[in-house]
Design a protein around this motif. Sequence first.
Motif, mmCIF file in Angstrom:
data_model
loop_
_atom_site.group_PDB
_atom_site.id
_atom_site.type_symbol
_atom_site.label_atom_id
_atom_site.label_comp_id
_atom_site.label_asym_id
_atom_site.label_seq_id
_atom_site.Cartn_x
_atom_site.Cartn_y
_atom_site.Cartn_z
ATOM 1 N N GLN A 170 0.859 -1.182 0.000
ATOM 2 C CA GLN A 170 0.095 0.076 0.170
ATOM 3 C C GLN A 170 0.823 1.266 0.012
ATOM 4 O O GLN A 170 0.528 2.405 0.041
ATOM 5 N N GLY A 171 2.155 1.145 -0.142
ATOM 6 C CA GLY A 171 3.135 2.206 -0.053
ATOM 7 C C GLY A 171 3.221 2.895 1.294
ATOM 8 O O GLY A 171 3.940 3.815 1.489
ATOM 9 N N GLU A 172 3.132 2.095 2.215
ATOM 10 C CA GLU A 172 3.146 2.533 3.843
ATOM 11 C C GLU A 172 4.793 2.266 3.950
ATOM 12 O O GLU A 172 4.997 1.092 3.659
ATOM 13 N N HIS A 173 5.603 3.323 4.667
ATOM 14 C CA HIS A 173 6.807 2.761 5.124
ATOM 15 C C HIS A 173 6.591 1.832 6.308
ATOM 16 O O HIS A 173 5.905 2.019 7.264
ATOM 17 N N LEU A 174 7.611 0.861 6.439
ATOM 18 C CA LEU A 174 7.821 0.303 7.534
ATOM 19 C C LEU A 174 8.217 1.037 8.921
ATOM 20 O O LEU A 174 8.963 2.147 9.036
ATOM 21 N N LYS A 175 7.529 0.988 9.924
ATOM 22 C CA LYS A 175 7.705 1.485 11.167
ATOM 23 C C LYS A 175 7.820 0.610 12.431
ATOM 24 O O LYS A 175 7.743 -0.567 12.429
ATOM 25 N N ALA A 176 8.437 1.446 13.505
ATOM 26 C CA ALA A 176 8.444 0.618 14.605
ATOM 27 C C ALA A 176 7.558 1.363 15.770
ATOM 28 O O ALA A 176 7.131 2.545 15.655
ATOM 29 N N VAL A 177 7.096 0.516 16.618
ATOM 30 C CA VAL A 177 6.039 1.015 17.593
ATOM 31 C C VAL A 177 6.751 0.957 18.932
ATOM 32 O O VAL A 177 7.516 0.309 19.160
ATOM 33 N N SER A 178 6.353 2.065 19.749
ATOM 34 C CA SER A 178 6.962 2.272 21.346
ATOM 35 C C SER A 178 6.412 1.058 22.089
ATOM 36 O O SER A 178 5.192 0.835 22.004
ATOM 37 N N GLN A 179 7.029 0.483 22.902
ATOM 38 C CA GLN A 179 6.576 -0.306 23.885
ATOM 39 C C GLN A 179 5.925 0.095 24.955
ATOM 40 O O GLN A 179 4.860 -0.420 25.574
ATOM 41 N N THR A 180 6.128 1.576 25.038
ATOM 42 C CA THR A 180 5.266 2.367 26.058
ATOM 43 C C THR A 180 4.172 2.871 25.676
ATOM 44 O O THR A 180 3.221 3.416 26.526
#
Length: 246
Positions: free
Chosen positions: A57-67
């Motif tokens: 879908q053209g979305e960038h790979l992201k990281a999510v915060s644990q908190t």
Amino acid sequence: MRNLFPRAGLSLSLAGAVAGGVMLGMFGLTQRAWALTAEQIAERLAQIPVFMILDAQGEHLKAVSQTDEAVQAPVVFLDGPTAAAVLAQVEEGGQEAQIEVVDLGSVYRELANSEGIAPLLYFPIRDEIEVAVAIEPEFQGVPLFIPRRGDSNAYLPFVQGDEVSLPMFFSRDDLQTYIDWVFEDNPAGAEEIVVEVVSLEWLLAAMAASEDSAADNQFSQVRLFPSTDVLEFIETIRERQAQPNP
């Protein structure tokens, strides 16, 4: 950080990368009064190619915060092989994705114009991290190597025509090539050069928040040199893509 994913659902574990020795750097942007403007900083990053992973879908790979799951950080790879390895992991999970090559200035400019906190998660070049830690054992982040004169502690400038700049290299080998070129007729002078290492994250934060006019003037002279290995990797990709399909 625990998992990498964009809103469209692309995900993979960071555990393998961390266990393999990849050190991560995080830099958050907030709305503030800039010492250098966002555009001035972006211009200094425009020559630095980086790799990002896009899903179908053209979305960038992201990281999510644990908190705080509302905090998502686009993932930026400083070298192609690491990006390719993560892409393979994503594809092994049955998800469609591809690598995008983009200049870091564009990424910075987009985030600087956003509201609130918009962090970036960097995957540095593994070999350069090892070199940086050898210079500064407590080093973390994306390393930038800077030449100083050992006798005066002054920076070794880069001179091109009438322009004098403060060079910072993403590759220690590239820095050595520059030193050897400068002192081609004076090898003893090259031996007196001391290599300093700072993080890209620190540099960007300092450029954005400095209230020292002397430091601002020095920041305005910074010139970043991308790794030649990265440039060669990109050229290899482009040559492969240009070849006709069998």
